[in-house]
Write a protein that holds these residues in place. Structure first.
Motif, PDB file in Angstrom:
ATOM      1  N   GLY A   1       0.803  -1.226   0.000  1.00 27.67           N
ATOM      2  CA  GLY A   1       0.000   0.000   0.000  1.00 27.67           C
ATOM      3  C   GLY A   1       0.832   1.271   0.000  1.00 27.67           C
ATOM      4  O   GLY A   1       0.296   2.361  -0.189  1.00 27.67           O
ATOM      5  N   GLU A   2       2.122   1.148   0.211  1.00 25.01           N
ATOM      6  CA  GLU A   2       3.023   2.304   0.239  1.00 25.01           C
ATOM      7  C   GLU A   2       3.310   2.795  -1.184  1.00 25.01           C
ATOM      8  O   GLU A   2       3.352   2.009  -2.125  1.00 25.01           O
ATOM      9  N   VAL A   3       3.530   4.084  -1.321  1.00 24.29           N
ATOM     10  CA  VAL A   3       3.957   4.648  -2.602  1.00 24.29           C
ATOM     11  C   VAL A   3       5.475   4.515  -2.689  1.00 24.29           C
ATOM     12  O   VAL A   3       6.190   4.860  -1.757  1.00 24.29           O
ATOM     13  N   LEU A   4       5.949   3.982  -3.800  1.00 24.92           N
ATOM     14  CA  LEU A   4       7.378   3.796  -4.042  1.00 24.92           C
ATOM     15  C   LEU A   4       7.732   4.522  -5.335  1.00 24.92           C
ATOM     16  O   LEU A   4       7.124   4.267  -6.374  1.00 24.92           O
ATOM     17  N   MET A   5       8.672   5.443  -5.246  1.00 23.14           N
ATOM     18  CA  MET A   5       9.141   6.156  -6.434  1.00 23.14           C
ATOM     19  C   MET A   5      10.243   5.317  -7.082  1.00 23.14           C
ATOM     20  O   MET A   5      11.226   4.972  -6.418  1.00 23.14           O
ATOM     21  N   ILE A   6      10.053   4.977  -8.347  1.00 20.62           N
ATOM     22  CA  ILE A   6      11.020   4.180  -9.094  1.00 20.62           C
ATOM     23  C   ILE A   6      11.458   5.005 -10.287  1.00 20.62           C
ATOM     24  O   ILE A   6      10.674   5.262 -11.199  1.00 20.62           O
ATOM     25  N   ASP A   7      12.701   5.467 -10.248  1.00 15.04           N
ATOM     26  CA  ASP A   7      13.244   6.321 -11.303  1.00 15.04           C
ATOM     27  C   ASP A   7      12.326   7.509 -11.586  1.00 15.04           C
ATOM     28  O   ASP A   7      12.073   7.877 -12.729  1.00 15.04           O
ATOM     29  N   GLY A   8      11.791   8.098 -10.510  1.00 11.23           N
ATOM     30  CA  GLY A   8      10.967   9.293 -10.640  1.00 11.23           C
ATOM     31  C   GLY A   8       9.512   9.039 -10.967  1.00 11.23           C
ATOM     32  O   GLY A   8       8.736   9.982 -11.097  1.00 11.23           O
TER      33      GLY A   8
END
Length: 107
Positions: A76-83
């Motif tokens: 459920g967490e937001v993960l930034m992957i390469d922006g």
């Protein structure tokens, strides 16, 4: 002679998660880490009367990264992957490697 677990740990570091061999450098949140990213096929989101999502596509992604290289995300967490913003769908640990399944909504 190494036991099986030691051989797997060696292979993870020397081959699978080695940017000189198989992995690539990617930015996960604010950390630049060696990891392998497997992009899944784009699928159209489920379209129902109660959840109309016509034109919305889910881009699935699986990230393989050393357990010690990042803080373990939670479902459920937001993960930034390469922006790019992704929503974590699941996280599991396999022999020192985090396997993170996430998806991004795109139109």
């Amino acid at each position: 002679m190494m036991d099986f677990k030691a051989m797997v740990a060696h292979d993870v570091n020397a081959v699978f998660l080695n940017s000189g061999e198989f992995a690539e450098m990617h930015r996960l949140n604010d950390e630049l880490v060696e990891c392998v990213i497997d992009e899944l096929l784009t699928q159209e989101a489920a379209d129902t009367l109660s959840n109309p999502m016509e034109g919305i596509f889910l881009n699935g992604i699986t990230i393989y990264v050393r357990t010690e290289d990042i803080r373990k995300p939670v479902e459920g967490e937001v993960l930034m992957i390469d922006g790019r913003m992704h929503l974590v769908k699941s996280v599991r640990e396999e022999m020192g490697v985090l396997v993170i399944v996430a998806e991004a909504n795109e139109q």
